[in-house]
Design an enzyme around this catalytic site. Structure first.
Site, PDB file in Angstrom:
ATOM      1  N   LYS A  77      20.813  11.254  20.735  1.00  0.00           N
ATOM      2  CA  LYS A  77      21.013  10.904  19.420  1.00  0.00           C
ATOM      3  C   LYS A  77      20.317  12.111  18.389  1.00  0.00           C
ATOM      4  CE  LYS A  77      22.803   6.835  18.817  1.00  0.00           C
ATOM      5  NZ  LYS A  77      23.644   6.312  18.020  1.00  0.00           N
ATOM      6  N   ASP A 124      17.655   1.357  16.776  1.00  0.00           N
ATOM      7  CA  ASP A 124      16.996   0.535  17.635  1.00  0.00           C
ATOM      8  C   ASP A 124      15.894   1.461  18.605  1.00  0.00           C
ATOM      9  OD1 ASP A 124      17.938   1.585  20.769  1.00  0.00           O
ATOM     10  OD2 ASP A 124      19.334   1.890  19.099  1.00  0.00           O
TER      11      ASP A 124
END
Length: 403
Positions: A77, A124
């Protein structure tokens, strides 16, 4: 919700090709990778070849891109967050974003001009950590909101970057709304990978950031083109489907998108076939925390609608199985430490190839002895306590009554 395997097949759009997806083509990917290469932490992540497992499962080849080595942050990410923040700064200061480097981005002259910026996001864990890490490099403030049930380890990893991070009482969708509203109220920069009308530019840049991973993979494969690519999806922002469509055109691999039954917004959108986005509301109780997103990004869906062949919604146990198989490989195959979301698509592949009850799905996905399969392990053990619970203690073991 009943836990079971569900699958939708889309016929290919003959008009899909490089001209239709220039924003995710090879030229753009090279620009993105040039930016990432300028970071001191950059190195290509490994592409694990699992020939013994491939033989055991009855396919020609099985390879897994291991993103647990990415920038020392244990997940892919950061590629999206870093590229997006770099573009934001370049465009704000009138710099050339296509030639921007880490050295220029962190120079005293640039840092002085962007001083006082606050970046905010909902996550998250992995996306927020990447944004927070980059914000710290830029010496700017970062605020991160996490949905209820987020792992304490992921929260602490984000806080260690210096970010103001907290776990909310909301699900992912509502936490994202909190980040959006707080950004608007305070004049902060929202860095979210989900797009909606009026908010498309930043999600696009995040998606483009992931091109580095896919470009590396294509080069590491050399001439060994995969016949099948399996991609796990949250909001759908990993644009690998478009990249392979650009690289291989009509000869592109069969692309399958994988989600949890509890958060299968892309599957539902694909199944509806009505041109509308379909959301999953309420609590999304899945071990695949990185995929527990209830609304597909508009840009992401447009890519997937045109470039993906299959959309699969599945129970949690294949993801847990994938973690265990990668963590305890057959002799001669490399070990891959993969988290709950990272191992999900790989877990689907192993279950489909091992379970007689899923013969229907194996046939729909066109998996056979000639298949050369590629998966992406997008994270390592980012929640080590849960990793041990699943891998050591056998949590979420296969339920043979499910098919």
């Amino acid at each position: 919700m009943e836990e079971r395997f569900k699958a939708i097949h889309y016929e290919r759009d003959a008009g899909v090709g490089p001209a239709a997806m220039e924003q995710f083509g090879p030229a753009q990917a090279e620009k993105v990778r040039a930016f990432h290469r300028s970071f001191p932490e950059y190195a290509p992540t490994p592409l694990a070849d699992l020939p013994h497992l491939a033989r055991e499962l009855g396919v020609a080849a099985l390879r897994v891109k291991d993103e647990s080595h990415r920038f020392g942050l244990n997940a892919f990410k950061v590629l999206g967050g870093s590229y997006c923040l770099g573009r934001c700064v370049a465009e704000r200061l009138g710099l050339d974003p296509d030639s921007l480097t880490f050295a220029e981005l962190t120079s005293p002259e640039v840092l002085a001009k962007i001083d006082g910026t606050t970046f905010v996001t909902a996550t998250d864990g992995n996306h927020g950590r990447g944004v927070a890490w980059t914000a710290a490099k830029l010496k700017q403030r970062c605020v991160v909101y996490m949905p209820k049930g987020s792992a304490a380890e992921r929260l602490e990893n984000i806080r260690r970057t210096g970010a103001d991070a907290s776990i909310t009482e909301f699900n992912y969708n509502d936490t994202m709304a909190l980040a959006r509203d707080t950004a608007a109220k305070n004049g902060w920069t929202l860095v979210q990978d989900t797009s909606w009308p009026g908010y498309e530019e930043i999600p696009l840049r995040i998606m483009q950031g992931y091109l580095t991973m896919t470009l590396e993979t294509a080069e590491q494969l050399g001439g060994k083109k995969p016949t099948h690519v399996f991609l796990q999806a949250g909001v759908g922002s990993m644009p690998a489907a478009a990249v392979f469509a650009n690289l291989y055109g009509a000869e592109r691999p069969i692309v399958t998108i994988v989600e949890s039954n509890q958060a299968d917004c892309i599957y539902r959108t694909a199944a509806a076939r009505d041109g509308k986005i379909h959301a999953v509301n309420g609590d999304m109780r899945t071990i695949m925390a990185g995929l527990a997103c209830g609304v597909p990004g508009m840009t992401a869906w447009e890519l997937l609608r045109r470039c993906a062949d299959n959309f699969v919604s599945m129970p949690d146990y294949p993801a847990a199985q994938g973690m265990r198989i990668l963590g305890a490989p057959l002799p001669g195959d490399p070990r891959v430490i993969s988290g709950e979301s990272g191992a999900s698509a790989f877990g689907l592949v192993t279950e489909v190839l091992r379970s007689p009850g899923l013969k229907w799905l194996k046939e729909q996905l066109r998996l056979d002895e000639n298949s050369r399969v590629l998966c992406f392990s997008t994270e390592g053990a980012t929640d080590r306590a849960n990793y041990r619970r699943i891998v050591w203690d056998g949590a979420f073991a296969r339920d043979r009554s499910v098919s």
